[in-house]
Scaffold this active site. Sequence first.
Site, PDB file in Angstrom:
ATOM      1  N   GLU A  79       0.865  -1.178   0.000  1.00  0.00           N
ATOM      2  CA  GLU A  79       0.000   0.000   0.000  1.00  0.00           C
ATOM      3  C   GLU A  79       0.900   1.226   0.000  1.00  0.00           C
ATOM      4  OE1 GLU A  79      -2.827   0.214   3.138  1.00  0.00           O
ATOM      5  OE2 GLU A  79      -3.836  -1.638   2.589  1.00  0.00           O
ATOM      6  N   ASP A 115      -6.103   9.780   9.374  1.00  0.00           N
ATOM      7  CA  ASP A 115      -4.772   9.302   9.737  1.00  0.00           C
ATOM      8  C   ASP A 115      -4.404   9.684  11.157  1.00  0.00           C
ATOM      9  OD1 ASP A 115      -4.454   8.257   7.225  1.00  0.00           O
ATOM     10  OD2 ASP A 115      -3.446  10.033   6.429  1.00  0.00           O
TER      11      ASP A 115
END
Length: 279
Positions: free
Chosen positions: A50, A61
Amino acid sequence: MTARMEQRFADVAAEGRPVLVTYFMGGDPDFDTSLAIMKALQQAGADIIELGVPFSDPMADGPAIQLAGQRALKAGQTLAKTLELARRFRADDQRTPIVLMGYYNPIYIYGVERFLTDALEAGVDGMIVVDLPPEMDDELCIPALAKGISFIRLATPTTDDRRLPKVLENTSGFVYYVSMTGITGSALPDTSLIAGAVARIKAHTSLPVCVGFGVKTADHARAIGATADGVVVGTAIVNQIASSLTEEGRATEATVPGVEALVRGLAAGVRAARLAAAE
């Protein structure tokens, strides 16, 4: 699912183990080091990579990945340069699937059609766009699928059986089960609940289910891998990169070897999951 990703899942399943999916932020701490990290991930045992796309407002995040994104942006990383990372990696590796992970805004600014064309040419196999719900599939998901690029969805403990079919409707590649609610890099998952969650998702889809958020060690990878098709590790890798940098945020001789050593341990964990599940 792209042929490359389908083949990777099939090959790993034939070994009787889960896949290891590794995340890091493209361009952290710089372009050349990122390319070396991508190669090190594959050499250390990552099955799928990824590749994070930095964005100035990364709402999903955690602190570690936010800082990684800031370092990447400071170093001049862009969506175009992230695609170039994929292209450079793909020149030497035709087998390891690459999944871009990020937010819609940089793609929208780049231009959806142009992005999909360039991503396909760069050898990208799939994408995770965390701020595009299924109700917006016409924006990017449907065009991506038409190009042959997988669109991977997140499912969480709060995704109930009424919502799950909608989430999975156009999902391709694999399902990414977030083993806890909240932001990336949060506290450790409760592995006792993961088997039931994976089974619930599999009742709605034949796609592989990969589990992430909170995986830090080989022991975590082994425990989760015993009940899932794949284990996703991100924050631990990002933290390893950060710990190796100078005060100015530059790479050192320890940066790439440190990532490789960590991932070798995680890869050993997912391989041990096969043995643990068989006992």
